[in-house]
Design an enzyme around this catalytic site. Structure first.
Site, PDB file in Angstrom:
ATOM      1  N   HIS A  83       0.776  -1.220   0.004  1.00 31.45           N
ATOM      2  CA  HIS A  83       0.169  -0.116  -0.049  1.00 31.45           C
ATOM      3  C   HIS A  83       0.859   1.305   0.001  1.00 31.45           C
ATOM      4  O   HIS A  83       1.850   1.216   0.574  1.00 31.45           O
ATOM      5  CB  HIS A  83      -0.841  -0.093   1.187  1.00 31.45           C
ATOM      6  CG  HIS A  83      -1.793   0.829   1.152  1.00 31.45           C
ATOM      7  ND1 HIS A  83      -1.817   2.366   1.529  1.00 31.45           N
ATOM      8  CD2 HIS A  83      -3.175   0.902   0.714  1.00 31.45           C
ATOM      9  CE1 HIS A  83      -2.867   2.975   1.319  1.00 31.45           C
ATOM     10  NE2 HIS A  83      -3.884   2.306   0.945  1.00 31.45           N
TER      11      HIS A  83
ATOM     12  N   GLU B 223      -3.612   1.762  -7.704  1.00 27.67           N
ATOM     13  CA  GLU B 223      -3.929   3.012  -6.620  1.00 27.67           C
ATOM     14  C   GLU B 223      -3.140   4.202  -6.975  1.00 27.67           C
ATOM     15  O   GLU B 223      -2.258   4.231  -6.484  1.00 27.67           O
ATOM     16  CB  GLU B 223      -4.152   2.567  -5.381  1.00 27.67           C
ATOM     17  CG  GLU B 223      -4.846   1.389  -4.931  1.00 27.67           C
ATOM     18  CD  GLU B 223      -5.351   1.465  -3.382  1.00 27.67           C
ATOM     19  OE1 GLU B 223      -6.465   1.567  -3.202  1.00 27.67           O
ATOM     20  OE2 GLU B 223      -4.386   1.509  -2.490  1.00 27.67           O
TER      21      GLU B 223
HETATM   22  C1  PEP Z   1      -6.754   3.482  -0.015  1.00 28.51           C
HETATM   23  O1  PEP Z   1      -6.020   3.820   0.546  1.00 28.51           O
HETATM   24  O2  PEP Z   1      -6.624   1.939  -0.486  1.00 28.51           O
HETATM   25  C2  PEP Z   1      -7.895   3.820  -0.557  1.00 28.51           C
HETATM   26  C3  PEP Z   1      -8.432   3.547  -1.774  1.00 28.51           C
HETATM   27  O3  PEP Z   1      -8.170   4.896   0.154  1.00 28.51           O
HETATM   28  P1  PEP Z   1      -9.389   6.275   0.087  1.00 28.51           P
HETATM   29  O4  PEP Z   1     -10.520   5.208  -0.588  1.00 28.51           O
HETATM   30  O5  PEP Z   1      -9.701   6.737   1.291  1.00 28.51           O
HETATM   31  O6  PEP Z   1      -8.858   6.811  -0.956  1.00 28.51           O
END
Ligand code: PEP
Length: 262
Positions: free
Chosen positions: A95, A167
């Protein structure tokens, strides 16, 4: 055959053991069970044991948010994948908060992915470029480096058990939470699958689930889930509200049904 959708709640360092139990209690009442949607909760490590007794594990799977790459030994404060095996089905690895706040290197993330697989836990491997990297046109290079290094110890059979969560760091609520345009995300999902297919072939690339994550909520999630090759989402902030997380799951079901018809 389309992969089942995978919808993951990453609670991060929120909800203590009691609050996590209360969440599950309420969540169970509003959660609609859809065979085509797999639901995963990633609570604090402390809540994994009690929640494992409280959830119906046919409907809700558990994930660790982190673990150490060694199976056992003098590593004060760490918890191994070996210790988690049997308790969780998944583990979030790589992450951006761990890469940035805890300086996790490509090598450490590779070793954690390898350790998860060795212990029968499916990695949810998070990859994504930062804002400066995106601005510099380095998205593909970052995705390539983070993905290829993380899976470099795995066989084709093992790679099928990896879920890749794209992400973009700039889209995560922690780091700015900019709204990502779905067509920009589509290009990266295609690139992730292309990279896997170059190394392991088209069949493996199809079997790997690819998720999107970055400030998704029940309004925005449909646009990402509808993307070609997007098999689900990793949800941070919006997953802390059991009602909004349950709505995201219902949306995932609707999108899954409409994709199946196409
Ligand atoms: C994450 O940190 O994996 C994430 C998707 O957070 P958020 O939805 O709060 O952006």
């Amino acid at each position: 055959m389309m992969n089942r959708s995978l919808i993951v709640a990453n609670w991060k360092m929120h909800l203590n053991v009691q609050q996590a139990s209360l969440y599950v209690h309420h969540f169970n009442k509003v959660l609609n069970y859809h065979r085509s949607v797999e639901v995963v909760l990633a609570p604090t490590l402390l809540a994994l044991q009690p929640l494992s007794l409280e959830v119906d594990r046919r409907k809700i799977h558990l994930a660790a948010q982190n673990a150490y790459d060694k199976d056992e030994g003098p590593y004060t404060g760490e918890v191994s994948f070996t210790m988690l095996s049997g308790l969780v089905d998944y583990a979030i690895i790589g992450h951006s908060e761990r890469r940035i706040y805890f300086s996790e290197s490509l090598e450490l993330i590779r070793d954690k992915v390898t350790a998860a697989i060795r212990n029968g836990i499916k990695p949810i491997l998070c990859i994504g470029e930062s804002k400066p990297e995106r601005t510099a046109g380095e998205t593909k290079r970052v995705i390539h480096d983070q993905l290829m290094s993380a899976i470099s110890n795995l066989t084709a059979e093992e790679v099928k058990n990896v879920t890749v969560a794209y992400e973009p760091v700039w889209a995560i609520s922690t780091f700015g939470g900019e709204n990502a345009e779905p067509n920009e995300i589509q290009k990266v999902i295609d690139y992730i699958r292309y990279q896997i297919s170059e190394l392991y072939g088209a069949k493996v690339s199809n079997d790997v689930r690819v998720l999107y994550g970055g400030s998704v909520d029940d309004d925005s999630v449909g646009g990402y889930l509808a993307l070609d090759g997007c098999d689900g989402t990793l949800v941070g902030a919006a997953s802390l509200d059991y009602q909004s997380f349950a709505s995201i799951i219902d949306k995932a079901f609707l999108v899954y049904q409409s994709k199946k018809k196409d």
